[in-house]
Design a protein around this motif. Sequence first.
Motif, PDB file in Angstrom:
ATOM      1  N   ARG A   1     -12.167  11.969  -4.581  1.00 57.35           N
ATOM      2  CA  ARG A   1     -11.517  10.444  -4.633  1.00 57.35           C
ATOM      3  C   ARG A   1     -11.792   9.739  -3.298  1.00 57.35           C
ATOM      4  O   ARG A   1     -11.736  10.426  -2.373  1.00 57.35           O
ATOM      5  CB  ARG A   1      -9.956  10.649  -4.733  1.00 57.35           C
ATOM      6  CG  ARG A   1      -9.223   9.431  -4.601  1.00 57.35           C
ATOM      7  CD  ARG A   1      -7.787   9.727  -5.159  1.00 57.35           C
ATOM      8  NE  ARG A   1      -6.886   8.715  -5.291  1.00 57.35           N
ATOM      9  CZ  ARG A   1      -6.153   8.098  -4.158  1.00 57.35           C
ATOM     10  NH1 ARG A   1      -6.152   8.719  -3.151  1.00 57.35           N
ATOM     11  NH2 ARG A   1      -5.452   7.122  -4.264  1.00 57.35           N
TER      12      ARG A   1
ATOM     13  N   GLY B   1      -3.204   5.700   5.508  1.00 54.85           N
ATOM     14  CA  GLY B   1      -3.936   6.126   4.558  1.00 54.85           C
ATOM     15  C   GLY B   1      -3.314   7.001   3.590  1.00 54.85           C
ATOM     16  O   GLY B   1      -2.569   7.848   4.144  1.00 54.85           O
TER      17      GLY B   1
ATOM     18  N   THR C   1     -16.862   1.543   4.588  1.00 59.04           N
ATOM     19  CA  THR C   1     -15.985   0.943   3.710  1.00 59.04           C
ATOM     20  C   THR C   1     -15.451  -0.301   4.688  1.00 59.04           C
ATOM     21  O   THR C   1     -15.262  -1.461   4.086  1.00 59.04           O
ATOM     22  CB  THR C   1     -15.126   1.419   2.969  1.00 59.04           C
ATOM     23  OG1 THR C   1     -15.931   2.563   2.215  1.00 59.04           O
ATOM     24  CG2 THR C   1     -14.541   0.648   1.886  1.00 59.04           C
ATOM     25  N   TYR C   2     -14.546   0.135   5.774  1.00 54.32           N
ATOM     26  CA  TYR C   2     -13.846  -0.689   6.289  1.00 54.32           C
ATOM     27  C   TYR C   2     -14.448  -1.193   7.653  1.00 54.32           C
ATOM     28  O   TYR C   2     -13.783  -1.929   8.682  1.00 54.32           O
ATOM     29  CB  TYR C   2     -12.369   0.076   6.636  1.00 54.32           C
ATOM     30  CG  TYR C   2     -11.626   0.256   5.561  1.00 54.32           C
ATOM     31  CD1 TYR C   2     -10.852  -0.658   4.930  1.00 54.32           C
ATOM     32  CD2 TYR C   2     -11.920   1.682   4.968  1.00 54.32           C
ATOM     33  CE1 TYR C   2     -10.074  -0.319   3.659  1.00 54.32           C
ATOM     34  CE2 TYR C   2     -11.234   1.779   3.777  1.00 54.32           C
ATOM     35  CZ  TYR C   2     -10.293   0.778   2.921  1.00 54.32           C
ATOM     36  OH  TYR C   2      -9.678   1.161   1.807  1.00 54.32           O
TER      37      TYR C   2
ATOM     38  N   TYR D   1       0.687  -1.482   0.040  1.00 51.86           N
ATOM     39  CA  TYR D   1      -0.100  -0.030  -0.014  1.00 51.86           C
ATOM     40  C   TYR D   1       0.780   1.189   0.042  1.00 51.86           C
ATOM     41  O   TYR D   1       0.726   2.229  -0.991  1.00 51.86           O
ATOM     42  CB  TYR D   1      -0.805   0.143   1.138  1.00 51.86           C
ATOM     43  CG  TYR D   1      -1.882   1.060   1.192  1.00 51.86           C
ATOM     44  CD1 TYR D   1      -3.087   1.190   0.539  1.00 51.86           C
ATOM     45  CD2 TYR D   1      -1.552   2.296   1.937  1.00 51.86           C
ATOM     46  CE1 TYR D   1      -3.915   2.215   0.470  1.00 51.86           C
ATOM     47  CE2 TYR D   1      -2.389   3.346   2.002  1.00 51.86           C
ATOM     48  CZ  TYR D   1      -3.811   3.507   1.277  1.00 51.86           C
ATOM     49  OH  TYR D   1      -4.590   4.411   1.274  1.00 51.86           O
TER      50      TYR D   1
ATOM     51  N   PHE E   1     -15.690   6.068   4.947  1.00 54.41           N
ATOM     52  CA  PHE E   1     -14.416   5.254   5.154  1.00 54.41           C
ATOM     53  C   PHE E   1     -14.768   4.228   6.069  1.00 54.41           C
ATOM     54  O   PHE E   1     -14.337   2.848   6.045  1.00 54.41           O
ATOM     55  CB  PHE E   1     -13.141   6.090   5.788  1.00 54.41           C
ATOM     56  CG  PHE E   1     -11.895   5.465   5.832  1.00 54.41           C
ATOM     57  CD1 PHE E   1     -11.110   5.346   5.046  1.00 54.41           C
ATOM     58  CD2 PHE E   1     -11.724   4.908   7.203  1.00 54.41           C
ATOM     59  CE1 PHE E   1      -9.882   4.765   5.086  1.00 54.41           C
ATOM     60  CE2 PHE E   1     -10.262   4.348   7.286  1.00 54.41           C
ATOM     61  CZ  PHE E   1      -9.424   4.271   6.193  1.00 54.41           C
TER      62      PHE E   1
ATOM     63  N   LYS F   1     -11.572   7.985   0.099  1.00 53.59           N
ATOM     64  CA  LYS F   1     -10.495   7.580   1.378  1.00 53.59           C
ATOM     65  C   LYS F   1     -10.111   6.057   1.153  1.00 53.59           C
ATOM     66  O   LYS F   1     -11.037   5.238   0.941  1.00 53.59           O
ATOM     67  CB  LYS F   1     -10.848   7.982   2.552  1.00 53.59           C
ATOM     68  CG  LYS F   1     -10.686   9.420   2.867  1.00 53.59           C
ATOM     69  CD  LYS F   1     -11.014   9.785   4.297  1.00 53.59           C
ATOM     70  CE  LYS F   1     -10.934  11.330   4.693  1.00 53.59           C
ATOM     71  NZ  LYS F   1     -11.240  11.765   6.221  1.00 53.59           N
ATOM     72  N   THR F   2      -8.950   5.715   1.133  1.00 47.79           N
ATOM     73  CA  THR F   2      -8.456   4.335   1.238  1.00 47.79           C
ATOM     74  C   THR F   2      -7.402   3.989   2.355  1.00 47.79           C
ATOM     75  O   THR F   2      -6.895   5.065   2.684  1.00 47.79           O
ATOM     76  CB  THR F   2      -7.940   3.756   0.179  1.00 47.79           C
ATOM     77  OG1 THR F   2      -6.831   4.571  -0.426  1.00 47.79           O
ATOM     78  CG2 THR F   2      -8.878   4.030  -1.203  1.00 47.79           C
TER      79      THR F   2
END
Length: 574
Positions: free
Chosen positions: A307, A332, A360-361, A290, A357, A309-310
């Motif tokens: 965009r 991140g 998503t997680y 990552y 976020f 967040k990852t």
Amino acid sequence: MTNPRTRTPAYDHAAAEAKWQARWTESGLHRVLDDDPRPKWYELTMYPYPSGDLHIGHWYAMSPADAHARFKRMQGYNVMHPMGFDAFGLPAENAAIKRGIHPAEWTVANMANMRRQLRSMGTVYDWDREVVTCEPEYYRWNQWLFLQFLKNDLAYQSYAPANWCPTDHTVLANEQVVDGKCERCGDEVIQRDLNQWFFRITKYAEDLLDVSKIDWPHKINVMQTNWIGRSTGTEIAFDISHIGLAEKAIKTFTTRIDTIFGVTFVVLAPEHPLVKEITVPEQRAEVEAYVDSARRQSEIERLATDRPKTGVHTGASCVNPLNGERIPILVGDYVLLSYGTGIVMGVPAHDERDFVFARTYDLPIRVVVAPPEWDGGELEEAYVAPGTQVNSGEFDGLPSEQGKERIAEHIEANGWGSRTVNYRMRDWLISRQRYWGTPIPIIYCDECGTVPVPEADLPVLLPDDAEFRPTGESPLALHEGFVNVNCPLCDGPARRETDTMDTFVDSSWYYLRYASPKYADGPFDPAAIKQWEPVDQYTGGAEHAVMHLLYSRFFVRALRDLGLLDFDEPFTRL
């Protein structure tokens, strides 16, 4: 009907203009005298880059300024209206590689052509005051000013990410990166940390917010204010002593300390040095992949608001000192090491992107600032407005604005953090890994360390016989005669710095040089500065709001504090 034989001959404007322009030059009509008893007026247009030909964009900015200079002269002022060339920069270096010529050859030819074009337009420029930034007589003072900044802790060296082409083995300017790839070889560009030079512009962040002494367009002031990005909040430490590292806590800054009880995760920037130390073995491969991916992206890409967040789990956790809760630490790419502490806390119930976020997680979403008439149920979206403290221990029931103050006081009383001011603006990275710019006057010695070039040895000259290769490597790094030098302190073998300065350094003080362009005892004659500066009317594009214009304001403040100037702003009107 007019007899064609008696018709007045057509006006030959080319001959007339050439005749009178020659007469003006011979008579010194536009020459500006320092001993003129009339009140001064300093009119200035942003000087052009010598790209080869003037275009309508140049004259769009220059003609109104020229008209205004004439108007002020008619009003009885002694008007200085100079012109010069912003002559260093990447395009000349690229042209040299492409055409197989020296950048100076390309630049000098372009300046001659543009100078001819400007003269042909009949402008009132005093060409005796011309400033050309690629001439040693000018850039020696870039180097001298750098040394003054270094002596006064306004210049320093630190590691910073740079665009790196692994195929060409060279650093690339942002302009050389196209869609994440090297413009020369087409391969993907990565981020690599290099030791580079900075100017400490953040020291003046608060001062630069003061626009009371300038008459500038409101939109420019707003752009600078937003770029500086002043925010008042609280810095708080999360405990990581249980991990067993020398570092016992990680710090984050927030403007919403009223939401501290709602923190359900903490995120580190991929470049943060703690990432390697805290990542558990089971997560190491995923985290390293990552981080490698993040370093292939530009800051603009990483911060894009559209965009998502990852992030990725490190397997480590930290402890929230207010409730003792252990919360996960992630990495991140939307967090930047260069902003704040390089660590952010995630409060999904009260931040829109944190909310997405967390969904998503699969991270908890805990409401700690209740909306009006909240029934205790789950939120459909983040609630970001003021409300009432809930799930916040002893602070329950307080209006959240009051909660901010009470919680901050509680944190300070327990030594967990403090109220502070943060700025979005970062220090100015001036290092450029290319040739056509001002050499940074530093020598590296194995015995003496980092040694400034003595002022008596300035200027450090660019070598004329630099060899330009299509690999893109800096000719300075390849030039043994330039690199190898004796140390000024011990006389032992040493190496010159091969980075050159950002060309915005040139333009941050060029307007001061016009007052005494041939002065040899310093960057400018103090008496001429007192007579002519600051600039009364400056003309140029809004695209320079957060670089050239901001850097110039910084320079004047720095030079003021060094005792070289006695005013605060470079341009009274814009």
